[in-house]
Write a protein that holds these residues in place. Structure first.
Motif, PDB file in Angstrom:
ATOM      1  N   ARG A  41      -8.211 -34.779  14.308  1.00 32.36           N
ATOM      2  CA  ARG A  41      -8.908 -33.738  13.686  1.00 32.36           C
ATOM      3  C   ARG A  41     -10.429 -34.262  13.463  1.00 32.36           C
ATOM      4  NH1 ARG A  41      -5.073 -34.193   9.010  1.00 32.36           N
ATOM      5  NH2 ARG A  41      -6.243 -35.078   7.270  1.00 32.36           N
ATOM      6  N   GLY A  61     -12.038 -28.560   1.405  1.00 32.34           N
ATOM      7  CA  GLY A  61     -10.866 -29.555   1.113  1.00 32.34           C
ATOM      8  C   GLY A  61     -11.166 -30.866   1.522  1.00 32.34           C
ATOM      9  N   ALA A  62     -12.396 -31.523   0.901  1.00 35.36           N
ATOM     10  CA  ALA A  62     -13.148 -32.424   1.409  1.00 35.36           C
ATOM     11  C   ALA A  62     -12.329 -33.831   1.432  1.00 35.36           C
ATOM     12  CB  ALA A  62     -14.368 -32.667   0.920  1.00 35.36           C
ATOM     13  N   GLY A  63     -11.599 -33.678   0.406  1.00 30.60           N
ATOM     14  CA  GLY A  63     -10.730 -35.084   0.108  1.00 30.60           C
ATOM     15  C   GLY A  63     -11.628 -36.283   0.103  1.00 30.60           C
ATOM     16  N   ASP A  80     -13.824 -28.939  -3.091  1.00 31.59           N
ATOM     17  CA  ASP A  80     -12.289 -29.377  -3.233  1.00 31.59           C
ATOM     18  C   ASP A  80     -11.989 -29.114  -4.749  1.00 31.59           C
ATOM     19  OD1 ASP A  80      -9.673 -31.112  -3.360  1.00 31.59           O
ATOM     20  OD2 ASP A  80     -10.362 -31.784  -1.266  1.00 31.59           O
ATOM     21  N   ARG A  81     -10.957 -29.408  -5.241  1.00 30.87           N
ATOM     22  CA  ARG A  81     -10.483 -29.061  -6.484  1.00 30.87           C
ATOM     23  C   ARG A  81     -11.506 -30.151  -7.216  1.00 30.87           C
ATOM     24  NH1 ARG A  81      -4.660 -29.075  -4.827  1.00 30.87           N
ATOM     25  NH2 ARG A  81      -4.071 -26.953  -4.886  1.00 30.87           N
ATOM     26  N   VAL A  84     -10.189 -33.512  -7.956  1.00 31.09           N
ATOM     27  CA  VAL A  84     -10.313 -34.432  -6.366  1.00 31.09           C
ATOM     28  C   VAL A  84     -11.839 -35.014  -6.473  1.00 31.09           C
ATOM     29  CG1 VAL A  84      -9.768 -34.543  -4.042  1.00 31.09           C
ATOM     30  CG2 VAL A  84      -8.230 -33.289  -5.667  1.00 31.09           C
ATOM     31  N   PHE A 106     -14.138 -26.282  -6.608  1.00 31.16           N
ATOM     32  CA  PHE A 106     -13.525 -25.176  -6.639  1.00 31.16           C
ATOM     33  C   PHE A 106     -11.941 -25.329  -6.316  1.00 31.16           C
ATOM     34  CE2 PHE A 106     -17.242 -22.652  -6.673  1.00 31.16           C
ATOM     35  CZ  PHE A 106     -17.003 -21.727  -7.387  1.00 31.16           C
ATOM     36  N   ALA A 107     -11.041 -24.444  -6.884  1.00 33.14           N
ATOM     37  CA  ALA A 107      -9.825 -24.416  -6.123  1.00 33.14           C
ATOM     38  C   ALA A 107      -9.811 -23.202  -5.339  1.00 33.14           C
ATOM     39  CB  ALA A 107      -8.680 -24.314  -7.305  1.00 33.14           C
ATOM     40  N   LEU A 108      -9.444 -23.242  -4.079  1.00 39.04           N
ATOM     41  CA  LEU A 108      -9.796 -22.172  -3.125  1.00 39.04           C
ATOM     42  C   LEU A 108      -8.578 -21.428  -3.160  1.00 39.04           C
ATOM     43  CD1 LEU A 108     -11.574 -24.386  -0.477  1.00 39.04           C
ATOM     44  CD2 LEU A 108     -12.581 -22.700  -2.178  1.00 39.04           C
ATOM     45  N   LEU A 133     -10.688 -28.768   7.664  1.00 34.65           N
ATOM     46  CA  LEU A 133      -9.590 -29.608   8.241  1.00 34.65           C
ATOM     47  C   LEU A 133      -8.745 -30.018   7.128  1.00 34.65           C
ATOM     48  CD1 LEU A 133     -11.562 -31.204  11.039  1.00 34.65           C
ATOM     49  CD2 LEU A 133      -9.942 -29.568  11.212  1.00 34.65           C
ATOM     50  N   GLY A 134      -7.244 -30.005   7.641  1.00 40.59           N
ATOM     51  CA  GLY A 134      -6.218 -30.635   6.589  1.00 40.59           C
ATOM     52  C   GLY A 134      -6.006 -29.676   5.488  1.00 40.59           C
ATOM     53  N   LEU A 135      -6.548 -28.330   5.382  1.00 42.00           N
ATOM     54  CA  LEU A 135      -6.568 -27.577   4.271  1.00 42.00           C
ATOM     55  C   LEU A 135      -5.481 -26.372   4.493  1.00 42.00           C
ATOM     56  CD1 LEU A 135      -7.708 -26.534   1.303  1.00 42.00           C
ATOM     57  CD2 LEU A 135      -9.360 -25.320   2.702  1.00 42.00           C
ATOM     58  N   LEU A 139      -2.584 -23.646   1.578  1.00 43.26           N
ATOM     59  CA  LEU A 139      -2.700 -22.293   0.992  1.00 43.26           C
ATOM     60  C   LEU A 139      -1.588 -21.414   1.569  1.00 43.26           C
ATOM     61  CD1 LEU A 139      -6.759 -22.090   1.440  1.00 43.26           C
ATOM     62  CD2 LEU A 139      -5.513 -23.140  -0.473  1.00 43.26           C
TER      63      LEU A 139
HETATM   64  C1  LIG Z   1      -4.924 -33.677   3.797  1.00 51.23           C
HETATM   65  S1  LIG Z   1      -6.312 -33.482   2.723  1.00 51.23           S
HETATM   66  C2  LIG Z   1      -7.684 -33.301   4.117  1.00 51.23           C
HETATM   67  C3  LIG Z   1      -8.829 -34.117   3.841  1.00 51.23           C
HETATM   68  C4  LIG Z   1      -9.914 -34.039   4.974  1.00 51.23           C
HETATM   69  N1  LIG Z   1     -10.391 -32.585   4.923  1.00 51.23           N
HETATM   70  C5  LIG Z   1      -9.413 -34.392   6.027  1.00 51.23           C
HETATM   71  O1  LIG Z   1      -9.407 -33.517   7.155  1.00 51.23           O
HETATM   72  O2  LIG Z   1      -8.604 -35.380   6.137  1.00 51.23           O
HETATM   73  C6  LIG Z   1      -6.219 -31.957   1.780  1.00 51.23           C
HETATM   74  C7  LIG Z   1      -7.350 -31.730   0.920  1.00 51.23           C
HETATM   75  O3  LIG Z   1      -7.379 -30.372   0.649  1.00 51.23           O
HETATM   76  C8  LIG Z   1      -7.461 -30.152  -0.875  1.00 51.23           C
HETATM   77  N2  LIG Z   1      -6.701 -28.818  -1.101  1.00 51.23           N
HETATM   78  C9  LIG Z   1      -5.593 -28.465  -1.247  1.00 51.23           C
HETATM   79  N3  LIG Z   1      -5.498 -27.328  -1.762  1.00 51.23           N
HETATM   80  C10 LIG Z   1      -6.853 -26.885  -2.153  1.00 51.23           C
HETATM   81  C11 LIG Z   1      -7.251 -25.803  -2.762  1.00 51.23           C
HETATM   82  N4  LIG Z   1      -6.548 -24.788  -3.046  1.00 51.23           N
HETATM   83  N5  LIG Z   1      -8.471 -25.789  -3.060  1.00 51.23           N
HETATM   84  C12 LIG Z   1      -9.353 -26.887  -2.823  1.00 51.23           C
HETATM   85  N6  LIG Z   1      -8.903 -27.968  -2.396  1.00 51.23           N
HETATM   86  C13 LIG Z   1      -7.633 -28.025  -2.006  1.00 51.23           C
HETATM   87  C14 LIG Z   1      -6.819 -31.492  -1.447  1.00 51.23           C
HETATM   88  O4  LIG Z   1      -7.065 -31.736  -2.929  1.00 51.23           O
HETATM   89  C15 LIG Z   1      -7.082 -32.535  -0.411  1.00 51.23           C
HETATM   90  O5  LIG Z   1      -8.330 -33.043  -0.772  1.00 51.23           O
END
Ligand SMILES: C[S@@+](CC[C@H](N)C(=O)[O-])C[C@H]1O[C@@H](n2cnc3c(N)ncnc32)[C@H](O)[C@@H]1O
Length: 247
Positions: A41, A61-63, A80-81, A84, A106-108, A133-135, A139
């Protein structure tokens, strides 16, 4: 070969280092699948960012992802949250890695996201790449719908996301990986949604987007890549998706 040196530094903050853990168990199927998806990804994001030169970049969802933003020449926002993003900053500082980007906690989904981005300096008239990505799997379908509909972006913008296919569309490796993740005890971040490519295309249209391309993650790299791998194996579970605002 690209080596993500920042990721190595970030991993060194943890004990055991995730890199060392993967190197200790290189053929463990869950680790293989997770490693493959993370690499593919990121490659997808880099490739499409290079091919579509947008002025701004928003990571949803930057993580701990610092790889995608590292080569972007314009401004970057990290969503991201709140906890986090605070943790990310702490880990980056500890690792000596630049935490590139303006945090927008933000919590999305949240209807306040775009106004908050504007407050943080984002120009709503300038083409923007939104990388989520990875988000999507964290949800629900309705939350994905609300998020996608809330992203009203100017022409020339680009949305990159990934989705998990339902079991019926996955292969055995994909189904095994999904089952292993879903069975994890005490999983605080369960997968809440999975989409067929057709279902996602429909959702995107409903939300004001046009699907530009959808590719299985394994096709992100040439067949030769897979032939050269000692441990990574192609898995049919993750679909990489690019969309543009409907004109
Ligand atoms: C698997 S990680 C992906 C990180 C990065 N984007 C990547 O591609 O590796 C998922 C990320 O989404 C964030 N996340 C999950 N649910 C979320 C929400 N409702 N609002 C904001 N961020 C969220 C998590 O905190 C985490 O940092």
């Amino acid at each position: 070969m690209i080596i993500d040196h920042d990721a190595v530094e970030l991993c060194s903050v943890f004990t055991p280092s995730p890199v060392e853990f993967h190197l200790s168990f290189p053929a463990e199927p869950v680790l293989v699948a997770a490693r493959g998806s993370a690499v593919l990804r990121a490659a997808f994001a880099r490739q499409l960012l290079a091919a579509n030169r947008t002025a701004q970049l928003v990571l949803l969802g930057a993580g701990l992802d610092t790889f995608v933003a590292a080569e972007f020449s314009g401004p970057v926002w990290l969503v991201d949250r709140p906890a986090v993003l605070a943790w990310r900053h702490q880990v980056c500082t500890q690792a000596g890695v630049a935490d590139i980007g303006t945090p927008v906690p933000f919590a999305l989904p949240d209807a306040g996201l775009l106004p908050a981005l504007v407050d943080a300096g984002w120009d709503p008239t300038a083409p923007t790449a939104v990388i989520a990505l990875g988000l999507s799997m964290y949800l629900t379908e309705e939350q994905n719908r609300a998020l996608l509909a809330s992203l009203v972006l100017p022409p020339g913008s680009l949305l990159l996301m990934d989705v998990l296919l339902p079991d019926i569309a996955a292969d055995a490796a994909g189904r095994d990986y999904a089952a292993a993740i879903c069975a994890r005890a005490g999983n605080s971040e369960p997968w809440l949604s999975r989409f067929t490519p057709a279902g996602l295309a429909e959702l995107l249209v409903d939300c004001g987007w046009t699907l530009r391309e959808s590719r299985p993650e394994a096709e992100q790299v040439p067949a030769l890549f897979w032939q050269r791998q000692s441990h990574l194996r192609p898995m049919r579970l993750v679909e990489l998706v690019a969309a543009v605002p409907r004109s």
